[in-house]
Design an enzyme around this catalytic site. Sequence first.
Site, short mmCIF file in Angstrom:
data_model
loop_
_atom_site.label_atom_id
_atom_site.label_comp_id
_atom_site.label_asym_id
_atom_site.label_seq_id
_atom_site.Cartn_x
_atom_site.Cartn_y
_atom_site.Cartn_z
N SER A 187 0.83 -1.22 -0.01
CA SER A 187 -0.03 -0.13 -0.09
C SER A 187 0.79 1.14 -0.20
O SER A 187 1.47 1.69 -0.87
CB SER A 187 -0.93 -0.15 1.17
OG SER A 187 -1.93 1.02 1.05
N ASP A 210 -6.13 -3.32 -1.94
CA ASP A 210 -5.06 -2.83 -1.01
C ASP A 210 -4.57 -4.12 -0.56
O ASP A 210 -5.00 -5.13 0.18
CB ASP A 210 -5.68 -2.00 0.08
CG ASP A 210 -4.44 -1.63 1.00
OD1 ASP A 210 -3.55 -1.73 0.65
OD2 ASP A 210 -5.12 -0.45 1.63
#
Length: 277
Positions: A42, A187
């Site tokens: 991320s 994510d």
Amino acid sequence: MTRALVLGGGGVTGIAWEIGVLCGLHRAGVRLGEADTIIGTSAGSVVGTLLASGGDLEMAAAQQEKDVPAGRSSSSGGPGNSQVLAALAVLADPSIPPQEARARVGAMALAAPTRDEQTYVAMIGAGLPVQDWPDRDLRVTAVDTADGRDLVFDAASGVPLWSAVAASCAVPGIFPPVTIDGRRYMDGGIRVGAAADLAAGADHLVVIAPMAALTRARITAEIAASGAGRSLLIEPDTAALQEMGQNMMDPAHRAASVRAGIRQGQALAEDVRAVWL
């Protein structure tokens, strides 16, 4: 002797704080950019790309300190933030097997109203210092929305760098899942932890994790699983957490976050040097 650097997720403020830590360490003569392997999740995938491509940390830190335009104090208010909280609740439920929990969050991510996928991927690509994979061992994590499977993209995966990073940063409810080879990815932070276990085989391991306060036990287990002879977990201290604020997607806290990171990086230089060198 191999060295691995792991950069965890943490939204906009996490990017700023990680850049600050790396910049502070660099000022003190500790250059983590020399790692044999860089693993980014991320926010960490953005910072990892910067580091692996030889980006200027001082310039990156200065960029984080720039004023936020009026009206852009937060990028995750309203429904998006509610989706994030709902996803965290599912992931934290001990009665749900981890992969099943990730799949449930994947279904939520697919159903959430967000911006156009192509626009989002283009935005991520425009913010990266390079468009092609650096000539380094850079690994980027993501999670399959369909079955909750976690995977790693690298230069050998055949996936464009900007798509891999966009997928790794696709926070459910805020950014759309990214389509790669017909599948939708979200994510990498949904994996929970910092992906330090992917550094298996490294002799020296440094993990920089903006959200360690929420997943410290998982990260500690990952570090143990890596088998690294020397390791260190760096997380925001109390002062840094206050500067970063409660909304990890609020760019209004970038300047304070990068300054807090620089302070911590300089203060931790000798501890990191002992592990890294």
